[in-house]
Design an enzyme around this catalytic site. Structure first.
Site, short mmCIF file in Angstrom:
data_model
loop_
_atom_site.label_atom_id
_atom_site.label_comp_id
_atom_site.label_asym_id
_atom_site.label_seq_id
_atom_site.Cartn_x
_atom_site.Cartn_y
_atom_site.Cartn_z
N SER A 147 2.75 46.14 13.44
CA SER A 147 3.37 45.02 12.75
C SER A 147 3.63 43.91 13.76
O SER A 147 3.86 44.18 14.94
CB SER A 147 4.69 45.44 12.09
OG SER A 147 5.41 44.31 11.61
N TYR A 160 13.12 49.02 12.61
CA TYR A 160 11.72 48.89 12.19
C TYR A 160 10.89 48.27 13.32
O TYR A 160 9.81 48.76 13.66
CB TYR A 160 11.62 48.03 10.92
CG TYR A 160 10.21 47.77 10.48
CD1 TYR A 160 9.48 48.75 9.80
CD2 TYR A 160 9.58 46.55 10.74
CE1 TYR A 160 8.18 48.53 9.39
CE2 TYR A 160 8.28 46.31 10.34
CZ TYR A 160 7.58 47.30 9.66
OH TYR A 160 6.29 47.07 9.27
#
Length: 261
Positions: A147, A160
């Site tokens: 990501s 995250y």
């Protein structure tokens, strides 16, 4: 299945075998559909939702291998079943992942543990189970779904971001180890993707930029990584620019991030 240049190709009836985790929804489903369209892959599809996974397997002519990759016994069984069904695993696409958004001080302990387990630990352990076979055959592909948050960090997504940053470092380290083995490691780093991910994390996507891209765009980047073994891909491509700025001038990047979010 790999030319001298490292490009992955099918030889006769020997189609390469790809195991895709997280294939029951989102990016994982899009990757399965992309590879099925080509018709040159044997697909092994993993996910926790057996009904959705079965539907994807039917559409893509793949083999459904449901399992919770965070469970050590289930993960080991998945690796054994993948080899049993495919005869080998030429490529792993680690697409399973979850999110959580909000202040770190408000994040429940259980959520922290779950993110670390799904996004990072399960990936590392599954690679460990499948990599020896690839090294022994001197060919293979590992594609991790990272990501942009793992490249630069994102406000209200501390854990995250940490899990995706861990994948980035893991991919880099493995590349050094595997440089002479014929196994290629790639990481695909999307920004926001138009999938059920945000609904499941409990907080909708609210930023104006980057705009969410369709999962098929990420799947195409995964396909290129599988075929050509390129190490890094940002989706959309312009996200590589802020990532490079962060690496070259982190103080400038942080000031801009604070100002513009």
């Amino acid at each position: 299945m790999f030319e001298g240049s490292g490009r992955l190709v099918a030889h006769g009836t020997q189609r390469p075998v790809a195991l895709i985790t997280g294939a029951s929804s989102g990016i994982g489903t899009a990757v399965a559909e992309q590879l099925a369209t080509e018709g040159s892959w044997r697909l092994l599809l993993n996910g926790r939702d057996e009904d959705r996974l079965g539907d994807v397997a039917v559409r893509t002519r793949g083999t459904a291998l449901p399992a919770d990759v965070t469970d050590p016994e289930a993960r080991a069984r998945l690796a054994r079943e993948a080899v049993a069904h495919g005869g080998r695993v030429d490529a792993l696409v680690a697409g399973a992942g979850i999110g959580w958004a909000g202040p770190f001080t408000a994040q429940p302990v259980e959520s922290i543990d779950r993110l670390l387990a799904v996004n990072l630990a399960a990936v590392v352990h599954l690679v460990r189970l499948l990599l020896p076979g690839m090294v022994a055959r001197r060919r293979g592909r590992i594609v991790l779904i990272g990501s942009m948050a793992g490249s630069v960090g994102v406000r209200d997504e501390a854990v995250y971001s940490a899990t995706k940053g861990g994948l980035l470092a893991f991919a880099d380290s493995l590349r050094y180890e595997l440089a002479s083995t014929g196994v290629r490691v790639s990481i695909v780093m999307p920004g926001a993707v138009d999938t059920p991910f945000f609904g499941r994390r409990g907080v909708p996507y609210h930023r104006t930029r980057p705009r969410p891209v369709p999962p098929a765009q990420v799947a195409e980047a995964v396909r290129r990584a599988l075929v050509y073994g390129r190490p890094d891909a940002y989706v959309p491509g312009w996200l590589g620019m802020p990532a490079r700025l962060h690496g070259a001038a982190p103080g400038v990047f942080r000031s801009l991030a604070q100002r513009f979010g």
